[in-house]
Design a protein around this motif. Structure first.
Motif, short mmCIF file in Angstrom:
data_model
loop_
_atom_site.label_atom_id
_atom_site.label_comp_id
_atom_site.label_asym_id
_atom_site.label_seq_id
_atom_site.Cartn_x
_atom_site.Cartn_y
_atom_site.Cartn_z
N TRP A 104 0.87 -1.31 0.01
CA TRP A 104 0.02 -0.05 -0.19
C TRP A 104 0.94 1.21 0.14
N ILE A 105 1.73 1.11 0.70
CA ILE A 105 2.64 2.41 0.73
C ILE A 105 3.11 2.54 -0.73
N ALA A 127 4.24 5.70 -5.74
CA ALA A 127 4.32 5.60 -7.35
C ALA A 127 3.60 6.45 -7.97
N ALA A 128 2.42 6.83 -7.15
CA ALA A 128 1.64 7.76 -7.87
C ALA A 128 2.33 9.23 -8.02
N THR A 129 3.35 9.47 -7.16
CA THR A 129 3.74 10.91 -6.87
C THR A 129 5.05 11.31 -7.67
N VAL A 130 5.84 10.27 -8.19
CA VAL A 130 7.12 10.55 -8.82
C VAL A 130 6.83 10.52 -10.33
N ASP A 176 10.87 -0.19 -10.75
CA ASP A 176 11.04 0.69 -11.85
C ASP A 176 9.79 0.98 -12.57
N HIS A 177 9.57 1.60 -13.68
CA HIS A 177 8.49 2.04 -14.39
C HIS A 177 7.45 0.95 -14.72
N VAL A 202 1.12 4.87 3.27
CA VAL A 202 -0.12 3.94 3.35
C VAL A 202 -1.37 4.27 3.10
N ALA A 203 -1.70 5.32 3.69
CA ALA A 203 -3.15 5.94 3.72
C ALA A 203 -3.45 6.27 2.32
N GLU A 204 -2.44 7.03 1.40
CA GLU A 204 -2.59 7.42 0.07
C GLU A 204 -2.63 6.22 -0.91
N GLY A 205 -1.94 5.09 -0.37
CA GLY A 205 -2.00 4.09 -1.11
C GLY A 205 -3.45 3.35 -1.04
#
Length: 350
Positions: free
Chosen positions: A140-141, A146-149, A175-176, A323-326
Motif C-alpha cells: 500500500w505504501i 509511485a503515483a507521486t514520482v 522501476d516504471h 500507506v493511507a494514500e496508497g
C-alpha cells in the motif's frame, strides 16, 4: 503504522453532508486514519470517477509504540492516548459525512503482546482493526508513493522507496515496469531507540550498534540490489518530511501529489550534522517540530547508514504519500460506486 478507510453514505442520489443536512449528487468521500507507531493521521478525501482529491488532513502525535519494543507491551498511557485520538478522529469523520470504516494495524500491533487488547478496546468505541503483515503494508505504501514520482524523473531508473516508521522500515525496489522486491525491516526509529538505548547525543558505540542491527536486517534488500541497483531513493513519512522542511520553509506548501527533490549532498551533510546533535540543541532548530525531536537523530543516522550502503544512489526525492494514500489510490482504481467491500464496516454515531 496502521490505517482506517472510510467511504461515504448515500441514499439514492443523496448523501449526508455531516452537518445534519443532505446534498444532491455530492462526491463520494473517504477518510483514512493512519495509526502509526509514532503518529496517527486523519486524511479525508473526495472520491469520484476512479480519482481522489484531498479535502482535510490532520496529524496527531501518539507514540503508541513508545518503549514497547523493549518491554514487549503497549503501555496503558499510550493506549489511552491512542484511543482518545481515535475518538476525536471519529467525530471529525462523522462531521465530514463518512459512514463506513476500515482500520488497519501494522508494526506496533504485530509485535506487542497486548496489541490485541488495544484492538478490543478500539472495538468498544467503534473501530474494527485488521492487523496486516509487512508485505501488505509495503504494497500500500508503494501504491501511494509511485503515483507521486514524475515519469520524467524516474525514466529508466530503478528506485527504492523507503518509509521510515516507528516500528519498521518498508522498502520497495521498483522501476516504471515492475516491483522487484518488497521488504519490511525491523528498523523503525522507536524500535532502534528501545533496543539501543542511545546516549544523547549519539555516540560512536550507538552508531556501531545501529550499523550491526541495520546490516543484519538489510541482508535480503542488499542482496536484491546486487541485481537491481537503485539510482533513486524516494523517502516518505516523518523523518523525510522533517528533512524537507529544514531544506525549505515552503516544503509544506508544495503540491502533495508530486514528490519533491532533496539535494543529495545537502541531505547527507544535514543527516551527518543532526545525528551528532543533542535533543536540547535540536529544540532550537527552526522548522523542526518538537514531537519529532526524540527520534530525529536516530532517523538521520539510519538514513545516512542506508545511503552509505547504496553507492549507486545519486538522487533522493521526498513523497508525502504513504500507506493511507496508497489505500485511497487502490480503492479509487477499483471503485464501483457503493458496492460492498470486504473489511468495510458501517460507521455509526455512538
Amino acid at each position: 503504522m496502521g490505517c482506517l478507510l472510510v467511504t461515504p453514505h448515500q441514499v439514492g442520489s443523496f448523501c449526508y453532508n455531516g452537518f445534519g443536512g443532505m446534498e444532491v449528487n455530492a462526491p463520494h468521500r473517504m477518510a483514512v486514519v493512519d495509526c502509526g507507531t509514532n503518529t496517527f493521521t486523519l486524511h479525508v478525501a473526495e472520491f469520484d470517477s476512479k480519482r481522489w482529491k484531498s479535502v482535510f488532513r490532520q496529524l496527531r502525535f501518539v507514540r503508541l509504540g513508545h518503549d514497547s519494543f523493549r518491554t514487549g507491551r503497549l503501555s496503558p498511557d499510550r493506549m489511552r492516548r491512542g484511543l482518545d485520538v481515535l475518538a476525536s478522529f471519529r467525530e471529525t469523520a462523522i462531521n465530514f459525512g463518512v459512514t463506513h470504516i476500515r482500520a488497519i494495524g501494522c508494526s506496533a500491533f504485530r509485535d506487542a503482546s497486548n496489541g490485541l487488547e488495544f484492538v478490543e478496546r478500539a472495538r468498544e468505541i467503534g473501530w474494527s482493526i485488521e492487523v496486516i503483515d509487512g508485505q501488505k503494508e509495503a504494497h500500500w505504501i508503494q501504491e501511494g508513493v509511485a503515483a507521486t514520482v514524475p515519469s520524467e524523473i524516474l525514466g529508466g531508473q530503478t528506485a527504492l522507496t523507503l518509509d521510515i516508521g516507528g516500528g519498521s522500515v518498508e522498502a520497495v525496489l521498483w522501476d516504471h515496469e515492475t516491483v522487484h522486491g518488497r521488504f519490511s525491516l525491523d528498523l523503525g526509529v522507536a524500535r532502534l531507540t528501545d533496543w539501543i538505548k542511545p546516549s544523547d547525543p549519539l555516540k560512536n558505540k550507538d552508531l556501531d550498534s545501529l550499523a550491526r542491527i541495520a546490516d543484519h536486517a538489510m541482508v535480503p534488500l542488499l542482496g536484491r540490489t546486487k541485481h537491481y541497483a537503485p539510482q533513486l531513493i524516494v523517502g516518505t513519512s516523518g523523518a523525510f518530511n522533517t528533512l524537507a522542511n529544514l531544506e525549505s520553509a515552503e516544503a509544506n506548501w508544495q503540491p502533495r501529489h508530486v514528490a519533491d527533490v532533496l539535494p543529495y549532498a545537502t541531505l547527507r551533510s544535514r543527516c551527518q550534522a543532526l545525528m551528532a546533535t543533542s535533543k536540547a540543541d535540536l529544540a532550537s532548530i527552526p522548522n523542526l517540530h518538537p514531537d519529532r525531536i526524540p527520534y530525529m537523530s536516530m532517523a538521520c543516522a539510519l538514513i545516512e547508514h542506508i545511503l552509505g550502503r547504496l553507492p549507486s544512489v545519486g538522487m533522493v526525492l521526498r513523497s508525502r504519500h504513504t500507506v493511507a494514500e496508497g489505500l485511497l489510490t487502490e480503492t479509487a482504481a477499483g471503485w464501483k460506486g457503493l458496492e460492498p467491500k470486504v473489511g468495510w464496516e458501517m460507521l455509526t454515531d455512538l
